[in-house]
Each structure stands twice: as structure tokens, then as C-alpha cells.
Design an enzyme around this catalytic site. Sequence first.
Site, PDB file in Angstrom:
ATOM      1  CD  GLU A  48      -2.696  -1.242  -0.064  1.00 44.40           C
ATOM      2  OE1 GLU A  48      -3.160  -0.192  -0.695  1.00 44.40           O
ATOM      3  OE2 GLU A  48      -3.160  -2.383  -0.247  1.00 44.40           O
ATOM      4  CG  ASP A 107       2.396  -7.654  -6.233  1.00 41.80           C
ATOM      5  OD1 ASP A 107       1.915  -7.303  -5.215  1.00 41.80           O
ATOM      6  OD2 ASP A 107       1.914  -8.508  -6.804  1.00 41.80           O
TER       7      ASP A 107
END
Length: 511
Positions: free
Chosen positions: A155, A227
Amino acid sequence: MHLTTIVCNHPPLRKTDNRPLRVGLCACLCAALTFSPILPLSAAAHNLFNLPELGDASQDILSPFQERKLGESIIREIRAAGAYMDDPEVNDYLNTLGHKLVAAGNDTRQDFEFFAVPDPSINAFALPGGYIGVNTGLILLAQTESELASVLAHEITHVTQRHLTRMASGQKDALLLSLAALAVAIAASQSGSSSSGQIIGAAVTSAQALAIQSQINYTREHEYEADRIGFQRLRAAGFDVTAAAVFMTRLQRSSRFADGNMPSYLRTHPITTERIAEAQARAENVPYRQVVDSIDFHLVRALLQSYLGTPREAVAFFEDALRERKFNNEKAAHYGLAAALLRAKEYDRAKKEIAGLDKKLQHPMIDAMAGHIKMESGDLDGAIARFGKAVERYPNKKQLVYDYPEALIRAGQIQKAIDFLERQITRFPGDGPLHQKTASAYAKLKRPFKEHAHQGEYYAWLGSPQAAIEQFDLALKHDKDASFQEKSALESRKRAMQTELRERERDKKIF
């Protein structure tokens, strides 16, 4: 960038404000944030969020300052809706963990604030301006601190890579319509009319339909980037790099048995076999190192677990875990049992649990729990002594900063409590709960100017300008004990709240 509908069923242990949740408003925020990035705003949406003008339509990227202002506006709405978890111990932990990850990246000067959402569903989300929320359900699902850190790292990357503004240029028209729908829904939710529920539903549905298809290509690209860079951040911070793949695999497996109720995190963060395989491949290229979870991680999870179900069910959960030795950390299990016993008002047993922990662990959460058990069982002198020593040792722990004056007020030591609170407000001027507690203390001394001034600041923090203005007006009617500087400052704050209220009223008239 992602937010799920929030349903607050969290039984508070040490909460002073149990407002009902305005689910409609949260749903509207979800529609805009989950399916649309943030772009130059229409006039109504601009007024709604109180943002500076963004210039002509060609200027389709928000500045970091504008993103922060937008995030602040959304956070105020979340607080006003009761969807912000008012638990300083949980939020302190998330901020400590989150800022460790931010610092490890050394790639941004962006301010971040991490907070918990009292929702058992599994989700986490990034808002404009560096605000990152984590559902309590996700914290409880994570079996290691590295798993939780992998989600936060992901995030954080959405924010540092400015995915909101990068998505903006490709989705301008759809977003403008989505923001207009959001403004309609918020205005309807605040109107209290019998038809507001239907208007909210229609607005959310239309916003989703307009934006979801154009969003998906951008989302897929940004998920892979989050990611990759999140992995680097996780490694730099010293966490277990296999955690991301492990957590994604668990989520994917759990969705197979969800019976149509897929975890919210999977709906907003689609997990594919390819993403898991890439996470595993990254980890294979890094030498293995064992990472020990912090005690804070285990204590926070135990505290959250103690809130679930009825008090008796919470006690039984920890009793069974200790008897069958099914726990990740034995000290945390005893702490959770003490917290559950406090909820159940079994004070003698709770004292025994804490006494045993005192011999094994020195920690601010243990001090806070011990002080609460003493305070709720009527031992105010013992509570004051415990809180007083603890707050000297841990002066930045908000739970202790709140608890110590509360014990003083209950014991009738009002002036001592006020002296302490005023010092803390100087350190944390924007802390709403501190203002609320200070208002309560001044009410005991029958000093209405100070009482209503601080209560007004609390309502301003909540995002309720009308209530703040009413309190400021009450304060100004009792200004005999106030200095000229205090009156002037309060009148300035009142004007600021009036400006905010006029903007909100203008939005209602537009729609």
C-alpha cells in the site's frame, strides 16, 4: 486507492465515543476510491473536499499538497462516520510498523498516517496523501509480522509511486462523473430524507458502472508494480521476504471456500497465480534469514481478538488457547485473557493475569492494561500510580496520555488532570480525543469557556463543523475568564468552521 464498505461491530474496550456508523456515506467513499482515481474536480466536488483550484482541464495531475488535502477531507468523513478505530495502541503500532517500512525505502518525503478500521473483513487501502487504513480482520489474519508488513509495503508503494495521479490522465471523464455521484450521495446521506438511501444506492451503482471497466487495466499494472517495489521495501526493512507470497497464497485458498463472500482484499487487489509465482521467485533469490516477530505484533493481535464476540466468549477463546497451547506467543495469550477478563468485569482474575505478566515483560501495553484493571475495579490511587510512572517512561504512548488524566478526573484531582492535559495539547494540538477529555475536565470545574472551546475542537476533528460552531458560540457567551488572545483565537476558529459549513451547504443546494 482501495476501500471496502465498513460495518462497525467492534465491541470497544476503552472507547469513549460509540457513534452509530453511517454506512451509506462509507459506501459512497468506497465507490469513488475503489473504482476511480482522483482527478481535477467538478465545482461541486471541489467544494465538497475544500480543495484549492486545480487549474484548467489539461492540468490532470494533482500535486502532493492537493493529494494531502483530499486525503484529509476523506479522513474527516471517515471519522464522522464512526469508521476510524479510536484505539491508540493499535494505531500506534501500525504507525511504528508503517514508518519503519517508509524509512527503509528512502524514496519519498511523503507524510504517512496509518490507522485501523474496525471491520472484521480482510482489507487494506491507500487514500490520497499518504493515509493508509488496515481492517482489523486483516491484522488478525496475518500469522506473522512480516505478512502484515508485506501488505503495508504494497500500500505504501501505491502512494510513493503516485498511482492515483498516474491513473488520472487515462480516466478523466469517468472520474468527474464518479465524483459528482459521490457528492450527490454524501449530500443525500446528510439530508436525513426518507429517500436518501435510494439516492445513495443509485449514485454508488452509477459510479461503479462508469469507472470499473476503464480502471481494470490501470489496476493490473499498478498491482504488479506495488508487488515489485513493495518486495524491495520489505527486504530493506529486514522482514521475511517470503511473507508476501505466503499471505497471498493463504488469501487465494481461503477464497475457494468463501461461498460467494470473497474477502474484500481480493476484490480490490486481484491475486493471480502469476503474481504469486513472481513473489516466490523474488524470494528465492534472497538468502533465507529467520525474522522474529515483535512482541507488539502479538500483543496488538491479542487485544483485537479480545474485542470479538461477547465478553464470555472472548474469555473462553483465550482459556482454550492457553489450555491447549494453541498460540503464537504465550505472553500475548495471557495479555489477551486479561483484556477479555476486563471486558467481563472479572477484575480479580484479570489482576492475577497482569501480575504474572509483570514478572516476565515490561511494556506500555501491559502498564495500560494494569492501570485500567485497577481503575475499573475502583482502585483509583493504584491506577494513578501505575499510569503516572508509565507515562513518564513512555511519554509518547497515546493510550497512557489519555488514561492518566482519566484516572485523575475520576479521583477528583481535576486541576492536576487539566495541567497535564494542557501540556499534552501543546504537544499534540490536533488530537481530538485530548480536546474531548480536556473539555470534560473543565466541565468539572465549571469553566464553560474552556469546556466548550475544547469540545468544539473535538467536533472539528470529527469533521462536524456545525457542532463545532455551536460549541464555540457557547464558549464566547462565557468569556469573562478568557484573555483577549484566547477570545480572538476562538473567534478565528469559529470563522474557519463557518467557511467549511457554507461550502457544505452550497453542495447540498447544488444537488
